[in-house]
Motif scaffolding. Structure first.
Motif, short mmCIF file in Angstrom:
data_model
loop_
_atom_site.label_atom_id
_atom_site.label_comp_id
_atom_site.label_asym_id
_atom_site.label_seq_id
_atom_site.Cartn_x
_atom_site.Cartn_y
_atom_site.Cartn_z
N LEU A 56 19.53 5.15 -20.09
CA LEU A 56 19.75 4.08 -20.90
C LEU A 56 18.71 2.69 -20.34
O LEU A 56 18.64 2.75 -19.23
N VAL A 57 17.77 2.30 -21.03
CA VAL A 57 17.00 1.41 -20.66
C VAL A 57 17.15 -0.08 -21.25
O VAL A 57 17.19 -0.15 -22.49
N TYR A 58 17.12 -0.92 -20.18
CA TYR A 58 16.98 -2.36 -20.70
C TYR A 58 15.68 -3.00 -20.90
O TYR A 58 14.99 -3.02 -19.52
N TYR A 59 15.12 -3.27 -21.78
CA TYR A 59 13.59 -3.57 -22.00
C TYR A 59 13.62 -4.83 -22.56
O TYR A 59 14.22 -5.55 -23.40
N GLY A 60 12.58 -5.83 -22.06
CA GLY A 60 12.27 -7.05 -22.82
C GLY A 60 11.34 -7.80 -21.66
O GLY A 60 10.88 -7.59 -20.75
N PRO A 61 11.14 -9.07 -22.20
CA PRO A 61 9.87 -10.02 -21.37
C PRO A 61 10.65 -10.27 -20.21
O PRO A 61 11.78 -10.26 -19.81
N THR B 169 4.63 0.90 -14.61
CA THR B 169 6.22 0.98 -14.16
C THR B 169 6.92 1.05 -15.46
O THR B 169 8.01 2.00 -15.47
N ARG B 170 6.82 0.12 -16.35
CA ARG B 170 7.61 0.18 -17.55
C ARG B 170 7.75 1.60 -18.28
O ARG B 170 8.59 2.08 -18.70
N LYS B 171 6.26 2.12 -18.44
CA LYS B 171 6.23 3.51 -18.94
C LYS B 171 7.09 4.35 -18.28
O LYS B 171 7.69 5.52 -18.76
N ALA B 172 6.75 4.32 -16.79
CA ALA B 172 7.57 5.50 -16.06
C ALA B 172 8.98 5.44 -16.23
O ALA B 172 9.68 6.39 -16.20
N VAL B 173 9.49 4.13 -16.25
CA VAL B 173 11.10 3.98 -16.38
C VAL B 173 11.41 4.16 -17.95
O VAL B 173 12.60 4.96 -17.95
N LEU B 174 10.64 4.11 -18.74
CA LEU B 174 10.97 4.32 -20.16
C LEU B 174 11.07 5.99 -20.42
O LEU B 174 11.91 6.47 -21.24
N SER B 175 10.26 6.53 -19.78
CA SER B 175 10.14 7.97 -19.87
C SER B 175 11.66 8.71 -19.89
O SER B 175 12.57 8.51 -19.16
N ARG B 176 11.60 9.37 -21.07
CA ARG B 176 12.87 10.39 -20.97
C ARG B 176 14.17 9.47 -21.47
O ARG B 176 15.36 9.92 -21.27
N ALA B 177 14.08 8.17 -21.79
CA ALA B 177 15.12 7.73 -22.24
C ALA B 177 15.87 8.11 -23.13
O ALA B 177 15.24 8.47 -24.11
N GLY C 144 18.33 5.82 -24.74
CA GLY C 144 18.74 4.65 -25.54
C GLY C 144 18.12 3.49 -24.89
O GLY C 144 17.81 3.67 -23.65
N ILE C 145 18.09 2.36 -25.80
CA ILE C 145 17.22 1.25 -25.17
C ILE C 145 17.90 -0.05 -25.67
O ILE C 145 18.58 -0.10 -27.06
N VAL C 146 18.04 -0.77 -24.87
CA VAL C 146 18.59 -2.31 -25.18
C VAL C 146 17.44 -3.24 -25.15
O VAL C 146 16.82 -3.37 -23.93
N PHE C 147 17.12 -3.84 -26.19
CA PHE C 147 15.85 -4.82 -26.09
C PHE C 147 16.39 -6.17 -25.81
O PHE C 147 16.94 -6.58 -26.87
N VAL C 148 16.18 -6.78 -24.53
CA VAL C 148 16.74 -8.07 -24.30
C VAL C 148 15.73 -9.31 -24.58
O VAL C 148 14.63 -9.13 -23.94
N ALA C 149 15.92 -9.74 -25.80
CA ALA C 149 14.78 -11.21 -25.89
C ALA C 149 15.40 -12.51 -25.41
O ALA C 149 16.82 -12.54 -25.13
N ASP C 150 14.87 -13.32 -25.21
CA ASP C 150 14.88 -14.61 -24.64
C ASP C 150 15.42 -15.50 -26.02
O ASP C 150 14.19 -15.71 -26.79
N SER C 151 16.24 -16.27 -26.10
CA SER C 151 16.50 -17.13 -27.18
C SER C 151 15.50 -18.22 -27.30
O SER C 151 15.46 -18.98 -28.41
N ASP C 152 15.12 -18.85 -26.13
CA ASP C 152 14.37 -20.21 -26.28
C ASP C 152 13.04 -19.81 -27.09
O ASP C 152 12.40 -18.87 -27.16
#
Length: 214
Positions: free
Chosen positions: A13-18, A86-94, A96-104
């Motif tokens: 599982l990967v946590y992805y976001g800015p 690096t993001r592509k490497a970590v995302l590979s074979r994921a 499930g994903i949580v996209f963490v957005a910044d509310s500001d």
């Protein structure tokens, strides 16, 4: 597809976001909040810039009634634009994903670019973006400049993904976000892996086992 060998099953599982949206904080709070049968320490790999995380890893797991060991590996990806490889490497074979957005409000453009980057990178590493379990979390709800929840809900109402609101620093919304992903993960893979049929693991048992609930 989850990694499966004799006696064990592993989901990634990967946590992805800015950058600075709270991905690492989500993992740290989960480590504090959850009590599964198996729980490792949060491990961090860093680059030369000590503010740039290469990734964080939080392993969790429990044993099914059949004896199958079900393991989850939770990763973050670096948010900075320079680390797209690096993001592509970590995302590979994921799985499930949580996209963490910044509310500001000042981060709306960064959120949009990061979400598009996630979709593009899923396609580049061979993930089925349209069907992969995905949950969207708007973090940092405590900021004075946070976009109102009603405005975010209206903007995302047509999207097919579960939407959550969080203050990861205090843990608010962190477990609920993760539980949504676990449920989506189970529904996506139950039939093909025989979780209920062969291993006696219902959706509720899967969630309870990972969260450490009775």
């Amino acid at each position: 597809m989850p990694d499966q060998d004799a006696g064990s099953l592993s989901f990634k599982l990967v946590y992805y976001g800015p950058a600075q949206s709270g991905k690492t904080t989500n993992l740290l709070r989960l480590h504090d909040l959850l009590s599964p049968e198996l729980k490792g320490e949060v491990m961090t790999m860093e680059t030369k810039d000590d503010r740039t995380l290469f990734f964080d890893l939080l392993p969790l797991g429990f044993r099914a009634p059949s004896g199958l060991l079900i393991k989850l590996r939770l990763f973050t990806v670096p948010g900075q634009v320079a680390h797209d490889g690096t993001r592509k490497a970590v995302l590979s074979r994921a799985d499930g994903i949580v996209f963490v957005a910044d509310s500001d409000r000042t981060q709306e453009t960064n959120n949009g670019e990061a979400f598009q980057s996630m979709a593009d990178n899923c396609h580049r590493v061979g993930l089925d973006f349209e069907h992969i379990p995905l949950v969207v979390q708007f973090n940092k709800r405590d900021l004075p400049g946070a976009v109102p929840e009603a405005e975010i809900r209206e903007r995302w109402e047509a999207a097919p993904w579960p939407l959550h609101f969080a203050v990861a620093l205090t843990g608010d919304g962190v477990e609920a976000t993760f539980e949504s992903l676990l449920r989506a993960l189970y529904r996506r893979h139950d039939a093909e892996l025989g979780l209920a049929r062969d291993h006696g693991v219902s959706e509720q048992a899967f969630v309870a086992g990972i969260l450490g609930r009775p």
